[in-house]
Design a protein around this motif. Structure first.
Motif, PDB file in Angstrom:
ATOM      1  N   ILE A 127      66.118  69.326  38.644  1.00 21.96           N
ATOM      2  CA  ILE A 127      65.869  69.071  37.221  1.00 21.96           C
ATOM      3  C   ILE A 127      66.844  68.001  36.703  1.00 21.96           C
ATOM      4  O   ILE A 127      66.441  67.066  35.992  1.00 21.96           O
ATOM      5  N   ALA A 128      68.114  68.139  37.064  1.00 23.16           N
ATOM      6  CA  ALA A 128      69.125  67.199  36.558  1.00 23.16           C
ATOM      7  C   ALA A 128      68.813  65.776  37.015  1.00 23.16           C
ATOM      8  O   ALA A 128      68.826  64.833  36.212  1.00 23.16           O
ATOM      9  N   GLU A 129      68.499  65.622  38.297  1.00 23.97           N
ATOM     10  CA  GLU A 129      68.228  64.275  38.809  1.00 23.97           C
ATOM     11  C   GLU A 129      66.939  63.718  38.210  1.00 23.97           C
ATOM     12  O   GLU A 129      66.827  62.512  37.950  1.00 23.97           O
ATOM     13  N   SER A 130      65.971  64.595  37.980  1.00 22.14           N
ATOM     14  CA  SER A 130      64.705  64.135  37.387  1.00 22.14           C
ATOM     15  C   SER A 130      64.920  63.694  35.938  1.00 22.14           C
ATOM     16  O   SER A 130      64.379  62.673  35.506  1.00 22.14           O
ATOM     17  N   LEU A 131      65.707  64.475  35.200  1.00 24.95           N
ATOM     18  CA  LEU A 131      66.031  64.075  33.821  1.00 24.95           C
ATOM     19  C   LEU A 131      66.731  62.718  33.814  1.00 24.95           C
ATOM     20  O   LEU A 131      66.460  61.868  32.957  1.00 24.95           O
ATOM     21  N   ASN A 132      67.606  62.515  34.773  1.00 28.60           N
ATOM     22  CA  ASN A 132      68.325  61.233  34.840  1.00 28.60           C
ATOM     23  C   ASN A 132      67.357  60.082  35.070  1.00 28.60           C
ATOM     24  O   ASN A 132      67.513  59.004  34.482  1.00 28.60           O
ATOM     25  N   ARG A 133      66.365  60.315  35.915  1.00 31.69           N
ATOM     26  CA  ARG A 133      65.415  59.226  36.181  1.00 31.69           C
ATOM     27  C   ARG A 133      64.538  58.949  34.958  1.00 31.69           C
ATOM     28  O   ARG A 133      64.221  57.796  34.669  1.00 31.69           O
ATOM     29  N   VAL A 134      64.160  59.996  34.235  1.00 29.82           N
ATOM     30  CA  VAL A 134      63.423  59.787  32.984  1.00 29.82           C
ATOM     31  C   VAL A 134      64.291  58.985  32.016  1.00 29.82           C
ATOM     32  O   VAL A 134      63.852  58.011  31.389  1.00 29.82           O
ATOM     33  N   ASN A 135      65.544  59.390  31.951  1.00 28.20           N
ATOM     34  CA  ASN A 135      66.496  58.816  31.010  1.00 28.20           C
ATOM     35  C   ASN A 135      66.781  57.334  31.278  1.00 28.20           C
ATOM     36  O   ASN A 135      67.135  56.590  30.359  1.00 28.20           O
ATOM     37  N   GLN A 136      66.643  56.934  32.556  1.00 27.42           N
ATOM     38  CA  GLN A 136      66.890  55.532  32.889  1.00 27.42           C
ATOM     39  C   GLN A 136      65.802  54.629  32.323  1.00 27.42           C
ATOM     40  O   GLN A 136      66.052  53.462  32.023  1.00 27.42           O
ATOM     41  N   LYS A 137      64.591  55.170  32.183  1.00 24.85           N
ATOM     42  CA  LYS A 137      63.490  54.366  31.635  1.00 24.85           C
ATOM     43  C   LYS A 137      63.572  54.310  30.117  1.00 24.85           C
ATOM     44  O   LYS A 137      63.302  53.294  29.505  1.00 24.85           O
ATOM     45  N   GLN A 138      63.897  55.440  29.535  1.00 25.35           N
ATOM     46  CA  GLN A 138      63.935  55.555  28.086  1.00 25.35           C
ATOM     47  C   GLN A 138      64.818  56.758  27.768  1.00 25.35           C
ATOM     48  O   GLN A 138      64.656  57.791  28.410  1.00 25.35           O
ATOM     49  N   PRO A 139      65.731  56.649  26.793  1.00 31.98           N
ATOM     50  CA  PRO A 139      66.613  57.804  26.514  1.00 31.98           C
ATOM     51  C   PRO A 139      65.771  59.062  26.257  1.00 31.98           C
ATOM     52  O   PRO A 139      64.857  59.028  25.424  1.00 31.98           O
ATOM     53  N   VAL A 140      66.043  60.137  27.009  1.00 34.37           N
ATOM     54  CA  VAL A 140      65.223  61.352  26.860  1.00 34.37           C
ATOM     55  C   VAL A 140      65.212  61.866  25.429  1.00 34.37           C
ATOM     56  O   VAL A 140      64.202  62.400  24.973  1.00 34.37           O
ATOM     57  N   VAL A 141      66.335  61.691  24.750  1.00 31.02           N
ATOM     58  CA  VAL A 141      66.416  62.232  23.388  1.00 31.02           C
ATOM     59  C   VAL A 141      65.425  61.538  22.448  1.00 31.02           C
ATOM     60  O   VAL A 141      65.062  62.082  21.401  1.00 31.02           O
ATOM     61  N   ASP A 142      64.968  60.332  22.818  1.00 29.68           N
ATOM     62  CA  ASP A 142      63.985  59.630  21.986  1.00 29.68           C
ATOM     63  C   ASP A 142      62.565  60.142  22.194  1.00 29.68           C
ATOM     64  O   ASP A 142      61.673  59.803  21.407  1.00 29.68           O
ATOM     65  N   LEU A 167      59.487  66.422  22.246  1.00 28.36           N
ATOM     66  CA  LEU A 167      59.607  67.459  23.271  1.00 28.36           C
ATOM     67  C   LEU A 167      58.397  67.547  24.215  1.00 28.36           C
ATOM     68  O   LEU A 167      58.575  67.614  25.439  1.00 28.36           O
ATOM     69  N   PRO A 168      57.153  67.534  23.710  1.00 30.93           N
ATOM     70  CA  PRO A 168      56.018  67.640  24.653  1.00 30.93           C
ATOM     71  C   PRO A 168      55.992  66.491  25.661  1.00 30.93           C
ATOM     72  O   PRO A 168      55.733  66.717  26.845  1.00 30.93           O
ATOM     73  N   GLU A 169      56.301  65.285  25.214  1.00 33.61           N
ATOM     74  CA  GLU A 169      56.319  64.127  26.126  1.00 33.61           C
ATOM     75  C   GLU A 169      57.509  64.199  27.083  1.00 33.61           C
ATOM     76  O   GLU A 169      57.409  63.795  28.230  1.00 33.61           O
ATOM     77  N   ARG A 170      58.623  64.715  26.559  1.00 35.33           N
ATOM     78  CA  ARG A 170      59.815  64.861  27.391  1.00 35.33           C
ATOM     79  C   ARG A 170      59.518  65.807  28.561  1.00 35.33           C
ATOM     80  O   ARG A 170      59.878  65.566  29.703  1.00 35.33           O
ATOM     81  N   ARG A 171      58.830  66.911  28.238  1.00 36.42           N
ATOM     82  CA  ARG A 171      58.483  67.882  29.293  1.00 36.42           C
ATOM     83  C   ARG A 171      57.535  67.256  30.316  1.00 36.42           C
ATOM     84  O   ARG A 171      57.690  67.452  31.521  1.00 36.42           O
ATOM     85  N   LYS A 172      56.552  66.498  29.815  1.00 40.29           N
ATOM     86  CA  LYS A 172      55.587  65.867  30.737  1.00 40.29           C
ATOM     87  C   LYS A 172      56.276  64.834  31.624  1.00 40.29           C
ATOM     88  O   LYS A 172      56.009  64.756  32.826  1.00 40.29           O
ATOM     89  N   ALA A 173      57.146  64.033  31.021  1.00 41.15           N
ATOM     90  CA  ALA A 173      57.852  63.003  31.796  1.00 41.15           C
ATOM     91  C   ALA A 173      58.755  63.650  32.836  1.00 41.15           C
ATOM     92  O   ALA A 173      58.865  63.177  33.973  1.00 41.15           O
ATOM     93  N   LEU A 174      59.382  64.754  32.449  1.00 40.62           N
ATOM     94  CA  LEU A 174      60.238  65.482  33.396  1.00 40.62           C
ATOM     95  C   LEU A 174      59.401  65.990  34.567  1.00 40.62           C
ATOM     96  O   LEU A 174      59.786  65.852  35.737  1.00 40.62           O
ATOM     97  N   LEU A 175      58.255  66.576  34.271  1.00 37.96           N
ATOM     98  CA  LEU A 175      57.364  67.080  35.333  1.00 37.96           C
ATOM     99  C   LEU A 175      56.984  65.958  36.302  1.00 37.96           C
ATOM    100  O   LEU A 175      57.078  66.114  37.524  1.00 37.96           O
ATOM    101  N   GLN A 176      56.569  64.823  35.740  1.00 36.07           N
ATOM    102  CA  GLN A 176      56.180  63.692  36.592  1.00 36.07           C
ATOM    103  C   GLN A 176      57.334  63.235  37.471  1.00 36.07           C
ATOM    104  O   GLN A 176      57.155  62.969  38.657  1.00 36.07           O
ATOM    105  N   ALA A 177      58.519  63.167  36.868  1.00 36.14           N
ATOM    106  CA  ALA A 177      59.701  62.746  37.637  1.00 36.14           C
ATOM    107  C   ALA A 177      60.009  63.749  38.745  1.00 36.14           C
ATOM    108  O   ALA A 177      60.296  63.369  39.885  1.00 36.14           O
TER     109      ALA A 177
END
Ligand code: 1QQ
Length: 392
Positions: free
Chosen positions: A319-334, A337-347
């Motif tokens: 989960i941590a590494e996947s969040l980091n990869r999402v975060n590299q494309k676009q800050p996760v905090v931006d 929540l529903p999109e954040r969860r989907k992006a995390l799943l894809q990562a």
């Protein structure tokens, strides 16, 4: 308000000597940290596994709560108990109150079949860290598992038993009929027994809550088995082994995934000696990541990590590494929540991970790809301490 939420690790953690858990958790979460849900059995029979998971979680917290780089994680622990209702409650709290980005858990497959559909409907990724039954990733698009299924792990224990006793022919198989993991794993064991050309002479069922197995065992022993195969959780499994030996069974015992915790040792004590069990983790696995995990674990707990501890740590890492990869494309905090969860799943689904379990990746359907498995034999010392000794 967030910081005021109780985030202590509970009685099970305190019983384990994890007294620092509450102090650490009372600090407010790091800025930008992402709430990660953990649904772990702290009460009921599954807490024998849950304690091992909490220990692995402690190490994961030390590494991923406030990392030097990357997205910090705000750990949200809920007791998922040992039944479906408790797991569903834990999931609902994590989803609706804690608004987590993903959930790791629940402890048992039996619980996952009840709780995972709740997360699926809410669009919350679930990473199963200890669910081995057939059909877990198939529960939905958001359901991913890191725990290798019985279908790929369990047959290795049958192969090992045949090596230890090449003369073995007669096999009795036993399972808990009210537990999803046990039902699923026994199918795998039965097929492996037949595929090996062994003689499956009897299949016996019991309930997880049973503790007196005299009738079952006397029927089993009438078959004069060379190998008895148990798909059991920890307490029922330990009692079965103890009573089998007390009633004079001297042959090989193969245990399923429920025997992968040292918490079985106090149940069958000396009589645990010799149980053969396939594992998805070895503390001796030679990699920098595993060495670091093992050293941290040993420093904290004074013993080697078990499979369930390593699986929880690895799940948090994914989960941590996947969040980091999402975060590299676009800050996760931006991300809402529903999109954040989907992006995390894809990562999660598209990454590869160098974990204490070895290299892991996932199929698009959420099933784990894991390369290496092990078979161990339980060795009990006269002082009551036990060990998983790797078989060649
Ligand atoms: C499952 C299992 C259990 C033994 C995990 C604790 O494999 O429920 O799927």
């Amino acid at each position: 308000f967030q910081a005021a939420l109780p985030r202590c690790f509970g009685l099970a953690a305190l019983a384990l000597g994890l007294a620092t858990a509450c102090q650490e958790s009372s600090a407010p979460p790091a800025a930008g940290s992402q709430p990660l849900g953990l649904a772990i059995a702290q009460t009921g029979n599954a807490s024998l596994f849950g304690q091992e998971q909490l220990a692995g979680l402690q190490i994961a917290k030390a590494v991923f709560e406030r990392p030097a780089t990357g997205v910090p994680i705000d750990f949200r622990l809920q007791d998922s108990g040992s039944d479906e209702a408790s797991a569903i409650n834990a999931f609902q709290t994590l989803i609706n109150v804690n608004e987590v980005v993903a959930i790791i858990g629940p402890t048992l497959s039996q619980q996952a079949f009840g709780a995972d559909p709740i997360a699926e409907r809410a669009g919350v990724p679930v990473l199963a860290a200890s669910n081995t039954a057939k059909g877990i990733p198939e529960l939905g698009q958001f359901i991913v598992r890191l725990s290798a299924p019985a279908a790929v792990v369990a047959p290795q224990a049958i192969a090992a038993a045949r090596k230890l006793n090449p003369q073995a022919q007669r096999v009795v198989v036993v399972y808990a009929q009210d537990d999803a993991y046990s039902r699923s794993e026994t199918e795998v064991f039965q097929k492996a027994v037949k595929d090996a050309g062994l003689n499956l002479t009897l299949v016996q069922r019991y309930q997880v809550s049973d503790s007196d197995f005299q009738g079952l065992i006397s029927q089993a022993l009438q078959q004069k088995p060379d190998i008895i195969v148990l798909s059991s959780l920890a307490a029922d499994g330990g009692n079965l082994v103890r009573q089998l030996r007390e009633l004079g069974y001297g042959g090989l015992i193969v245990g399923g995934n429920g025997f992968n915790t040292p918490n079985v040792f106090p149940v069958c004590q000396q009589r645990c000696d010799g149980i053969i069990v396939a594992q998805t983790y070895s503390p001796n696995f030679d990699s920098p990541v595993n060495k670091d995990f093992r050293q941290r674990y040993e420093a904290q707990f004074g013993k080697q990590p078990s499979q369930f501890s390593a699986q929880i740590f690895s799940a948090v890492q994914v989960i941590a590494e996947s969040l980091n990869r999402v975060n590299q494309k676009q800050p996760v905090v931006d991300l809402p929540l529903p999109e954040r969860r989907k992006a995390l799943l894809q990562a999660m689904l598209t990454g590869t991970y160098d974990t204490p379990l070895g290299r892991l990746s996932f199929t698009p359907g959420g099933e784990v790809n894991q390369e290496q498995f092990y078979v161990a034999r339980i060795r009990m010392k006269p002082d009551g301490q036990g060990d998983f000794e790797l078989l060649p």
